[in-house]
Structures are given as structure tokens and as C-alpha cells.
Design a protein around this motif. Structure first.
Motif, short mmCIF file in Angstrom:
data_model
loop_
_atom_site.label_atom_id
_atom_site.label_comp_id
_atom_site.label_asym_id
_atom_site.label_seq_id
_atom_site.Cartn_x
_atom_site.Cartn_y
_atom_site.Cartn_z
N GLU A 1 4.66 3.53 20.76
CA GLU A 1 3.50 2.72 21.14
C GLU A 1 2.63 2.39 19.92
OE1 GLU A 1 0.06 2.93 24.53
OE2 GLU A 1 0.22 4.65 23.17
N VAL A 2 2.32 3.39 19.10
CA VAL A 2 1.48 3.16 17.92
C VAL A 2 2.18 2.20 16.96
CG1 VAL A 2 0.49 4.23 15.86
CG2 VAL A 2 0.21 5.33 18.09
N GLU A 3 3.47 2.40 16.75
CA GLU A 3 4.22 1.52 15.84
C GLU A 3 4.21 0.07 16.34
OE1 GLU A 3 8.69 1.09 13.90
OE2 GLU A 3 8.16 2.93 14.97
N GLU A 4 4.42 -0.10 17.64
CA GLU A 4 4.44 -1.46 18.21
C GLU A 4 3.06 -2.11 18.16
OE1 GLU A 4 7.11 -3.10 18.91
OE2 GLU A 4 8.44 -1.40 18.61
N ILE A 5 2.01 -1.32 18.40
CA ILE A 5 0.64 -1.84 18.31
C ILE A 5 0.36 -2.32 16.90
CG2 ILE A 5 -1.78 -1.12 18.28
CD1 ILE A 5 -1.17 0.57 20.79
N MET A 6 0.71 -1.50 15.91
CA MET A 6 0.44 -1.86 14.52
C MET A 6 1.18 -3.14 14.12
SD MET A 6 -1.82 0.05 13.44
CE MET A 6 -2.61 1.61 13.69
N LYS A 7 2.41 -3.28 14.59
CA LYS A 7 3.16 -4.51 14.29
C LYS A 7 2.46 -5.72 14.92
CE LYS A 7 7.77 -2.43 14.15
NZ LYS A 7 9.04 -2.39 14.90
N LEU A 8 2.00 -5.57 16.17
CA LEU A 8 1.36 -6.69 16.86
C LEU A 8 0.07 -7.12 16.17
CD1 LEU A 8 1.82 -6.02 20.69
CD2 LEU A 8 2.73 -7.91 19.36
N ILE A 9 -0.66 -6.17 15.58
CA ILE A 9 -1.93 -6.55 14.94
C ILE A 9 -1.72 -6.88 13.46
CG2 ILE A 9 -3.34 -5.28 16.60
CD1 ILE A 9 -3.80 -3.15 14.44
N LEU B 1 -9.55 -11.16 22.07
CA LEU B 1 -10.28 -10.02 22.64
C LEU B 1 -11.56 -9.79 21.85
CD1 LEU B 1 -7.19 -7.66 23.09
CD2 LEU B 1 -8.23 -9.13 24.82
N THR B 2 -12.64 -9.53 22.57
CA THR B 2 -13.95 -9.41 21.93
C THR B 2 -14.46 -7.98 21.99
OG1 THR B 2 -14.44 -11.68 22.60
CG2 THR B 2 -16.31 -10.32 21.93
N ILE B 3 -14.96 -7.49 20.85
CA ILE B 3 -15.60 -6.17 20.77
C ILE B 3 -16.96 -6.36 20.11
CG2 ILE B 3 -15.47 -3.82 19.85
CD1 ILE B 3 -12.46 -4.09 19.77
N ARG B 4 -18.01 -5.97 20.83
CA ARG B 4 -19.39 -6.08 20.34
C ARG B 4 -19.69 -7.47 19.75
NH1 ARG B 4 -17.92 -0.92 19.29
NH2 ARG B 4 -17.27 -1.26 17.13
N GLY B 5 -19.28 -8.49 20.49
CA GLY B 5 -19.60 -9.86 20.11
C GLY B 5 -18.65 -10.50 19.12
N LYS B 6 -17.72 -9.75 18.54
CA LYS B 6 -16.78 -10.34 17.59
C LYS B 6 -15.42 -10.52 18.24
CE LYS B 6 -14.64 -10.09 13.08
NZ LYS B 6 -14.62 -9.52 11.74
N LYS B 7 -14.87 -11.71 18.10
CA LYS B 7 -13.58 -12.03 18.69
C LYS B 7 -12.45 -11.73 17.71
CE LYS B 7 -13.22 -15.61 21.35
NZ LYS B 7 -13.15 -17.02 21.81
N TYR B 8 -11.45 -10.98 18.19
CA TYR B 8 -10.26 -10.67 17.41
C TYR B 8 -9.08 -11.39 18.07
CZ TYR B 8 -13.11 -6.97 15.41
OH TYR B 8 -14.12 -6.27 14.78
N THR B 9 -8.28 -12.07 17.27
CA THR B 9 -7.14 -12.81 17.79
C THR B 9 -5.84 -12.10 17.42
OG1 THR B 9 -8.32 -14.92 17.66
CG2 THR B 9 -5.91 -15.02 17.73
N ILE B 10 -5.08 -11.78 18.47
CA ILE B 10 -3.76 -11.17 18.27
C ILE B 10 -2.72 -12.25 18.52
CG2 ILE B 10 -2.10 -9.43 19.05
CD1 ILE B 10 -5.71 -8.84 19.76
N PRO B 11 -2.02 -12.68 17.48
CA PRO B 11 -1.02 -13.74 17.68
C PRO B 11 0.16 -13.25 18.51
CG PRO B 11 -1.21 -13.15 15.34
CD PRO B 11 -2.10 -12.24 16.11
N GLN B 12 0.71 -14.14 19.30
CA GLN B 12 1.91 -13.81 20.06
C GLN B 12 3.08 -13.63 19.09
OE1 GLN B 12 3.02 -13.51 23.48
NE2 GLN B 12 0.86 -12.98 23.67
N PRO B 13 3.95 -12.65 19.37
CA PRO B 13 5.14 -12.50 18.51
C PRO B 13 6.11 -13.65 18.75
CG PRO B 13 5.28 -11.02 20.39
CD PRO B 13 3.93 -11.67 20.45
N ASN B 14 7.07 -13.80 17.86
CA ASN B 14 8.09 -14.83 18.07
C ASN B 14 8.95 -14.43 19.27
OD1 ASN B 14 10.21 -13.06 17.21
ND2 ASN B 14 9.85 -13.63 15.09
N ALA B 15 9.81 -15.34 19.70
CA ALA B 15 10.59 -15.13 20.92
C ALA B 15 11.46 -13.87 20.84
CB ALA B 15 11.46 -16.36 21.20
N LYS B 16 12.08 -13.63 19.69
CA LYS B 16 12.97 -12.47 19.54
C LYS B 16 12.19 -11.16 19.68
CE LYS B 16 16.47 -10.61 16.41
NZ LYS B 16 17.16 -10.78 15.12
#
Length: 199
Positions: free
Chosen positions: A55-63, A21-36
Motif C-alpha cells: 500500500e505504501v509503495e503504491e501510494i508513493m508511486k501515485l503521488i 484533493l484539498t487539505i487546509r485550503g490547498k489543492k493537491y492534484t494526483i494525476p491518473q496513472p497510464n492505462a497499464k
């Protein structure tokens, strides 16, 4: 081209599961979580259990951020007077509070880049939808801000039967010719009531 005997090459060679995902020209990569973890998030969406705190807790874990606790002890104060609350021995009652903060991963990088809280939430929600619903729904959210509507009731299993075709004009005429004409039902006279004997 593939070098596999069965016609399927190594998925990692040609498929990138991560979200970019790109914000103001910079690309940020969010890795996919493992299968579990991916299944757990998918089940959260399926159960429609995603409160604001979750939601906030899950977002923080994903990033890739982790909660760093900062436990502080403070006096308990009376909400009406502001005076310290005392126990039976006259000593001030104390309580421990966690003043911790998230740290690490993309959180640190995005904060350093000046990404706003709303932008970070938008990135995080897109990543959550990507895992919990799918890539197409994530793309719709990224572009429009719309979140997918989850079904309120479970979908029936299997394929539904197709609706029967509507009869055409000729079939309706044929059915009308075959059906016997309806006759009006004759009304029966109501039986007369006998007078009851007087007591």
C-alpha cells in the motif's frame, strides 16, 4: 457542443481524470496513472493483495515519489550481547542496509507544507481507491475514512435470473382445491422372526 461528426467530442476537452484533493485550503492534484498502471492497480484490488508495504509503495508511486537508495555498510552485532559477529578468520561480519528515502513529486510538496503522515496516507488511500475501485468509492473514503469492502468470492458472470414472484392468495386457494387430499399410509405389520436352530 461538439465538432465531431459522430457526436462525440474530444474527451480531453471536457473531462479531467485527475484527482483533486484539498487539505487546509490547498489543492493537491494526483494525476491518473497510464492505462497499464491503472489496470495493474485494479488487479491488485481484485486479487485482494494489498499488504501494508505494498500500500505504501503504491501510494508513493501515485503521488510521484521515487525511492532514492542510501546503501550503508555496518557491522553485524549479536542481538544478545551486542558484540560484533566474527567470521571464521576473526574478522567482523558486515552487512549492507538501505537507509534510503522517498523523494520527488507531491511527497516533497506535502512534506514542505507540513502535511502529517496520516493526512498523506488518507490522500494516498483515496487515490488508490479511485484507481482500484472507482471515483464514488474514493469520495466515500475521502469524506468518511471508510474503505470499500471487497467481495470474498468472485461474482457470477452475467445477469442473475429474477426471483420467481410469490403466489397470490387466489393462486394458493386454486392450488389447494386441485391437490388431492392426503391419506394416512397404513402401517404394515413387521414379519415375525423364526427362531434360529440351536447348535
Amino acid at each position: 457542443m461538439t465538432d465531431s461528426k459522430d457526436g462525440f467530442g474530444d474527451l480531453a476537452v471536457f473531462h479531467d481524470p485527475n484527482l483533486h484533493l484539498t487539505i487546509r485550503g490547498k489543492k493537491y492534484t494526483i494525476p491518473q496513472p497510464n492505462a497499464k498502471e491503472g489496470l495493474r492497480i485494479r488487479q491488485l484490488f481484485g486479487a485482494q493483495f494489498l499488504s501494508d508495504a505494498t500500500e505504501v509503495e503504491e501510494i508513493m508511486k501515485l503521488i510521484g515519489a521515487e525511492w532514492v537508495p542510501d546503501i550503508r555498510t555496518s557491522e553485524v552485532r549479536d542481538p544478545m550481547t551486542g558484540a560484533p559477529v566474527l567470521d571464521d578468520d576473526g574478522k567482523a561480519v558486515v552487512a549492507e542496509e538501505d537507509h534510503g528515502m522517498w523523494a520527488g513529486g507531491l511527497w516533497d510538496e506535502m512534506v514542505a507544507d507540513g502535511v502529517t503522515w496520516e493526512e498523506l496516507l488518507h490522500v494516498g488511500r483515496t487515490a488508490l481507491i479511485d484507481v482500484g475501485v472507482g471515483r464514488i468509492a474514493a469520495q466515500v473514503h475521502w469524506e468518511s475514512g471508510l474503505t470499500p469492502t471487497l467481495p470474498e468470492a468472485e461474482e457470477p458472470e452475467g445477469n442473475p435470473l429474477p426471483a420467481p414472484p410469490a403466489p397470490n392468495r387466489e393462486a394458493r386457494r386454486a392450488a389447494a382445491k386441485k391437490a388431492p387430499a392426503k391419506k394416512a399410509a397404513a402401517k404394515k405389520a413387521a414379519p415375525r422372526k423364526k427362531p434360529s436352530p440351536k447348535a
